[in-house]
Scaffold this motif. Structure first.
Motif, mmCIF file in Angstrom:
data_model
loop_
_atom_site.group_PDB
_atom_site.id
_atom_site.type_symbol
_atom_site.label_atom_id
_atom_site.label_comp_id
_atom_site.label_asym_id
_atom_site.label_seq_id
_atom_site.Cartn_x
_atom_site.Cartn_y
_atom_site.Cartn_z
ATOM 1 N N ASP B 76 0.810 -1.223 0.000
ATOM 2 C CA ASP B 76 0.000 0.000 0.000
ATOM 3 C C ASP B 76 0.847 1.280 0.000
ATOM 4 N N TYR B 77 1.844 1.332 0.861
ATOM 5 C CA TYR B 77 2.729 2.495 0.953
ATOM 6 C C TYR B 77 1.931 3.765 1.233
ATOM 7 N N TRP B 78 1.142 3.703 2.308
ATOM 8 C CA TRP B 78 0.403 4.901 2.677
ATOM 9 C C TRP B 78 0.434 5.110 4.174
ATOM 10 N N THR B 109 -6.306 9.157 -0.022
ATOM 11 C CA THR B 109 -7.249 8.033 0.029
ATOM 12 C C THR B 109 -7.492 7.433 -1.358
ATOM 13 N N GLY B 110 -6.469 7.461 -2.174
ATOM 14 C CA GLY B 110 -6.514 6.773 -3.457
ATOM 15 C C GLY B 110 -7.367 7.419 -4.519
ATOM 16 N N ASN B 111 -7.958 8.593 -4.224
ATOM 17 C CA ASN B 111 -8.844 9.149 -5.244
ATOM 18 C C ASN B 111 -8.707 10.638 -5.498
ATOM 19 N N VAL B 143 -2.583 8.950 3.024
ATOM 20 C CA VAL B 143 -1.761 9.810 2.167
ATOM 21 C C VAL B 143 -0.677 8.971 1.505
ATOM 22 N N GLN B 144 -0.489 9.189 0.210
ATOM 23 C CA GLN B 144 0.616 8.575 -0.523
ATOM 24 C C GLN B 144 1.402 9.673 -1.248
ATOM 25 N N GLY B 145 2.671 9.447 -1.417
ATOM 26 C CA GLY B 145 3.488 10.328 -2.243
ATOM 27 C C GLY B 145 3.577 9.768 -3.647
ATOM 28 N N ILE B 146 3.430 10.656 -4.636
ATOM 29 C CA ILE B 146 3.409 10.243 -6.035
ATOM 30 C C ILE B 146 4.507 10.990 -6.785
ATOM 31 N N ALA B 147 5.220 10.265 -7.633
ATOM 32 C CA ALA B 147 6.247 10.877 -8.482
ATOM 33 C C ALA B 147 5.856 10.740 -9.944
ATOM 34 N N TYR B 148 6.173 11.764 -10.701
ATOM 35 C CA TYR B 148 5.948 11.746 -12.150
ATOM 36 C C TYR B 148 7.232 12.195 -12.829
ATOM 37 N N SER B 149 7.570 11.523 -13.909
ATOM 38 C CA SER B 149 8.706 11.959 -14.722
ATOM 39 C C SER B 149 8.299 11.888 -16.189
#
Lengths: 384, 172
Positions: B76-78, B109-111, B143-149
């Motif tokens: 899950d990593y949250w 919360t995933g959304n 809460v999750q951290g998201i990365a974009y490249s």
């Protein structure tokens, strides 16, 4: 609007009655105020505001998420948060630009009226890119003339772009939400008692031990004093005359130290202008923000801001830099890079700002001061 | 370190003879919460791969502080908020790949995903950091951290250049 105000911390004297009204005045007010401090959180998401080329512009906030002291209205003065309670505020903002070209830059900042003086401070300034850049900003500002909507001290998010023509701020609400954002949060009283120890919050005495005035002064008076006036710091580099040498790689040890010459606030006197080190006055987790403003040389290609720490919590106790990540730069332009982390320190640990830049011709960059994109550091105690 | 929940404002009833435990509840635990805030800090020390043009959940593998035990690791990593309130979330994304555009995002919360920073990196390890303050329902919102490249990339695994997620409670 919450009914609680920070009390003047009372000095307890032997023989005083510990009355319910006195405890309400001291403890209930403190707990009520500090668990719901004045805070505003808002975004711009119903209109995409146009930014004139190369012109700093106040960002209209058209959607409120939290405003517990009613310092903002949608519509009237929609770009402004009027402080309702005196104190130091932390102001965070970010601005996404709806532009997918690679010309020019975007920047976030803050304009504040602080005790009658209106000034704009800029945060990060980054190159535009095909993915549409988002710049961020953090400031501390002191609110003094407060309590009236429409006049007095205020806070505004600011945005800037210099693509060459008018460009809009981005209001994306599908997929990742990407909108202009402003948060202003009360963090510290304007005045107070500094250099106190961390509260220990012990159990209350049980008979036959009795409550002494010393116990009350340590665990009510000084605890209120600490929580209402915790360690906060913002220092700037205003001289604008230093050079930052070009480096071929981002250092893995300590980066090049950058010092400050102008105190904005440092209520615990924790910054040393000789060593250019901030020393943690008490243990805890701190919000740390560093910003390096430079004007690049003709071959400017990259820059970064870092926080150099000496603490047993990091790098095995060796002095080294936590970097904010490199951003691209172009020739002969005033940029600002940032680093923002929450870091745990022991009392006595130190922090200084570090800078990095790379120029293809190995030319130095000028470390900027009072120009638009300058150099500064913010540190705020968050928790024991 | 003692942990206390976000307190109600103590009322101190008149005409009542409090016991020490009453005073602990009214004063020790309320000031205790204000002194020992809800904090979460995590870093990713592994060179996690990022697919070009895709939002990727950061799999933080080093939990630096989590006194309220809100973290859930693989898969899950949250971090779940232990109590309801407003939380200040700071997310930092650092890559070891050059010449890409990098974005830092926070997912609730995933959304709901908030983009908090984005910039182009040079021919050096790049990155960005942003912040958002949101209301989280205790025990359910996470809460999750998201990365974009914009291009294929890896998160930086060098000390001092880690991606990070940091959360603190700011208001009831």
């Amino acid at each position: 609007v919450p009914a609680y105000e920070l009390p003047e911390p009372a000095n307890w004297i032997t023989g005083d009655l510990i009355s319910a009204p006195a405890l309400r005045q001291q403890v209930s007010n403190t707990v009520g105020f500090l668990t719901g401090v004045p805070m505003f959180v808002g975004t711009q998401q119903t209109t995409s505001q146009a930014l004139t080329n190369a012109t700093g512009t106040a960002v209209t906030i058209d959607t409120e998420y939290w405003d517990n002291y009613n310092g903002h209205l949608v519509g009237t003065d929609g770009n402004t948060y009027y402080a309702m309670v005196a104190g130091w505020y932390m102001v965070e903002s970010h601005v996404p630009l709806s532009y997918s070209g690679t010309t020019g830059t975007v920047s976030a900042g803050m304009t504040a009226n602080s005790n009658g003086t209106v000034a704009t401070g800029w945060g990060q300034r980054v190159n535009n890119c095909a993915a549409e850049s988002v710049a961020v900003s953090v400031h501390l500002t002191e609110m003094v003339n407060v309590g009236t909507f429409g006049s007095g001290d205020y806070i505004q998010a600011y945005a800037y772009q210099n693509e060459g023509a008018t460009q809009d701020l981005r209001n994306y609400l599908t997929g990742p939400i990407s909108v202009p954002y402003l948060k202003a949060k009360w963090i510290c009283a304007n005045t107070g008692q500094a250099n106190l120890a961390l509260p220990t919050n012990p159990n209350w005495p049980s008979p036959p031990t009795y409550i002494t005035s010393a116990f009350l002064n340590t665990n009510i008076q000084q605890t209120i004093q600490f929580l209402a006036y915790p360690p906060i710091l913002e220092w700037h580099y205003n001289a604008g005359s230093a050079n930052l040498a070009s480096q071929t790689t981002l250092p893995t040890g300590a980066g090049t130290l950058l010092g400050f010459d102008t105190e904005i606030v440092d209520n615990y006197g924790a910054y040393n202008t000789g060593t250019h080190l901030w020393t943690a006055p008490v243990a805890g987790t701190y919000y740390c923000y560093g910003q390096v403003g430079i004007t690049t040389g003709a071959g400017g290609q990259a820059m970064a801001a870092g926080l150099t720490v000496t603490s047993s919590n990091y790098f095995g106790g060796t002095t080294a830099t936590i970097w904010g990540g490199c951003q691209s730069t172009a020739a002969s332009t005033n940029y600002a890079a940032i680093v923002r982390r929450k870091l745990r320190f022991n009392a006595g640990d130190t922090v200084n700002l570090a800078g990095f830049q790379h120029d293809s011709g190995a030319a130095s960059a000028v470390v900027e001061g009072t120009t638009s994109w300058g150099t500064r550091m913010i540190i705020v105690w968050v928790s024991a | 370190m003692a942990l206390y929940p976000p307190p109600a404002v103590p009322q101190f009833p008149a005409g009542y003879a409090p016991q020490p435990s009453d005073m602990d509840g009214w004063i020790q635990s309320t000031f205790g919460f204000l002194t020992n805030n809800i904090i979460f800090r995590a870093e990713q020390h592994t060179a996690q791969a990022l697919t070009a043009g895709t939002n990727t959940v950061i799999q933080y593998n080093t939990i630096l502080e989590d006194p309220f035990s809100g973290w859930t690791g693989a898969a899950d990593y949250w971090w779940t908020a232990p109590y309801s309130g407003w939380y200040e979330i700071t997310a930092t994304v650092e890559v070891s790949t050059s010449s890409v555009s990098v974005s830092s995002m926070i997912e609730i919360t995933g959304n709901i995903t908030y983009e908090v920073a984005l910039l182009p990196t040079p021919a050096f390890p790049g990155g960005c950091s942003g912040s958002y303050t949101v209301y989280l329902a205790g025990g359910s919102d996470y809460v999750q951290g998201i990365a974009y490249s914009s291009g294929t990339a890896t998160l930086n695994s060098t000390a001092g250049r880690y991606s990070a997620l940091e959360i603190s409670f700011v208001s009831e």
